[in-house]
Scaffold this active site. Structure first.
Site: not given
Lengths: 235, 309
Positions: B22, B46, B72-73, B128, B131, B243-244
């Site tokens: 996302s 998103k 980004i928020g 989510n 965040c 993650g990565g």
């Protein structure tokens, strides 16, 4: 991404021309569009660079050394492989008034898209003003280009001063350069913005720009905007 | 020999384990010219909030050694805008869509789950809870009780599978993962950006306007990978490992640590075609190892690795 081999470089201080030979072509780039360029390793992200010139898979970038990726490009030996994708962003001609001719006002590496514009659209180009602080920059430009340089160190004038002497109702302005320069332009100017980009195609929302019509993205909606539509306090 | 990359989790058949995380992929549309969505297992859309959000002022993104920090928020059109503008377009993406939501109160969570429940194009919902980029808000996933409350509330309102996105940087992720599972979560996403920052030494100020953001990319992979490993050691619940993941080796590490699905974030930003490159790499690896099914390597690190023959 497309392999881009560094073929040639010409550097003066923190500015330089870099010619990359691409393994595959990028599709019909037009002025104002940019490529995302990545080093093979660090830093992680690809970064946007306006196209200075493009012909026969040869991509010319005019770059200012500012961070790790540009530092890497400056110090790379000829033959080094980078990666590019694009073109991304919208051509200037898709958003300007095509009945006008334009004074192209560039500051520093902001001259890149303007040069490409004058190459591709000479009929829309009134004249060019390339603003720099330092005189050493002259040695990067050929004789034809010298007359377009506005060097603060030599004349004490900025590129905006030089512009003010040329302004008329009939000619438009397209500008690309540092934010303080863009802020000093007349209201009706088109300004081409730089922004920190993640993806360059409109998904990640890193390059947000507040406008009178709400938040837009420099990569997907720009890079060209009308000066008065931008909420400058947000930048 | 063909390799079976498919995997069934949450009662849903995924054609392969690659999930666009996302955020970086937006709602997918902008990536369509560059990425063949039919080759991607799923996209997590998103995150949607109740009200439309313009996101944080820029700069919202900065490079960090081995990663990137973003704030980004949660820029998004809000649930109403999502339903009218985005949902009718979703059938253009030929892959499974996971809806991601974030509420700021229990009532907001309720409303978001109810709305997501009605959208037939979205078979799974990700909560989510983690965040890292909301000004002045604590992350729900930092608190066991809050996590449990949200998941319970969601569970009562929908029969669609619920995935809970946890924060990797909490004191004890296992405790929170257990709480989510007990409250009715069908799966977990581990993790999210790790709170991080950079300071511009010339100005003496934080680079990001929000001051801090979420660190993603290669730098966090070993950290998140350990969370996936530890959680899957004690909980029998499907995990989306994120993650990565930049290449196929990173992706395989997550699978071997116990992740059933593999989330790709930063790599999509660098190269929109990376998900298919990563998938081809996984396929080639499995062929080389003569492993017929991707699902056979999930959690292999807990089972003594590959047997030597």
């Amino acid at each position: 991404m497309i392999e881009a081999e560094l073929k040639k470089k010409r550097i003066s201080g923190d500015y330089g021309f870099f010619i990359f030979k691409l393994q595959e072509k990028i599709e019909n780039p037009d002025a104002g569009q940019f490529v995302m360029l990545k080093a093979p390793d660090e830093p992680i992200l690809a970064k946007p660079f306006s196209i200075y010139s493009y012909k026969n898979r040869e991509l010319v970038l005019f770059i200012k050394r500012v961070g790790r990726l540009t530092g890497r490009i400056f110090s790379s030996p000829i033959g080094e492989i980078f990666y590019v994708r694009g073109p991304h962003g919208n051509p200037y001609i898709s958003s300007i008034d095509l009945t006008k001719r334009y004074i192209l006002v560039g500051g520093g590496s902001g001259i890149s898209p303007l040069n490409f514009f004058s190459e591709l659209h000479p009929e829309l180009t009134y004249t060019k003003l390339y603003g720099f602080k330092e005189a050493h920059i002259r040695k990067l430009f050929n004789e034809n280009e010298q007359k377009h340089l506005v060097i603060e160190e030599e004349s004490g004038h900025t590129v905006v001063d030089a512009l003010n002497e040329l302004i008329s109702e009939e000619v438009g302005i397209i500008a690309c350069g540092p934010i303080p320069m863009l802020k000093n332009l007349p209201k009706n100017a088109y300004v081409s913005l730089e922004a920190v980009m993640g993806c360059g195609v409109g998904t990640c929302k890193s390059c947000a720009l507040k406008t009178i019509e709400g938040v837009k993205l420099v990569c997907k909606d720009g890079p060209l905007f009308r000066k008065e539509e931008i909420t400058w306090e947000w930048i | 020999m063909g390799v079976d990359l498919s995997i069934e989790v949450f009662g849903i058949q995924f054609k392969n384990p690659i999930v666009l995380a996302s955020g970086p992929a937006g709602f997918g549309f902008e990536l369509q010219p560059y990425l063949d969505f039919s080759k991607v297992g799923a996209i997590t859309l998103k995150t949607i909030t109740v009200k439309a959000r313009e996101g944080n002022p820029p700069p919202r993104l900065v490079d960090a050694y081995g990663g990137i920090i973003n704030s980004i928020g949660l820029q998004n059109p809000g649930i109403k805008g999502f339903i009218t503008e985005i949902v009718p377009e979703l059938n253009k993406l030929n892959t499974i869509k996971i809806g991601s939501i974030a509420g700021f109160s229990l009532e907001e969570w309720q409303l978001l789950v109810e709305e997501m429940d009605k959208i037939k194009e979205i078979p799974l919902i990700e909560l989510n809870l983690s965040c890292p980029n909301i000004k002045g808000k604590r992350r729900w996933a930092e608190d066991v009780k809050l996590t449990q409350k949200v998941v319970k509330t969601a569970r009562e309102l929908t029969n669609k599978p619920i995935i809970v996105k946890l924060a990797p940087d909490v004191t004890d992720i296992i405790e929170i993962a257990k709480a989510a599972a007990e409250a009715g979560a069908d799966g977990l996403t581990i993790g999210n950006g790790i709170q991080a920052m950079r300071i511009n030494v010339e100005t003496g100020l934080p680079v990001l306007k929000l001051k801090t953001g979420g660190l993603g990319g290669p730098a966090i992979k070993p950290i998140t990978l350990a969370r996936v490993f530890k959680t899957s050691e004690v909980l029998d619940i499907p995990i989306i490992g994120i993650g990565g993941i930049m290449d196929w080796q990173d992706a395989l590490e997550y699978a071997m640590a116990g992740a059933s699905l593999l989330g790709i974030g930063t790599a999509v930003m660098v190269d929109p075609q990376s998900p298919t490159t990563i998938l081809s790499g996984i396929e080639a690896f499995l062929k080389r190892k003569k492993i017929k099914r991707f699902r056979d390597i999930i959690g292999i690190a807990h089972r003594g690795g590959f047997s030597v023959s």
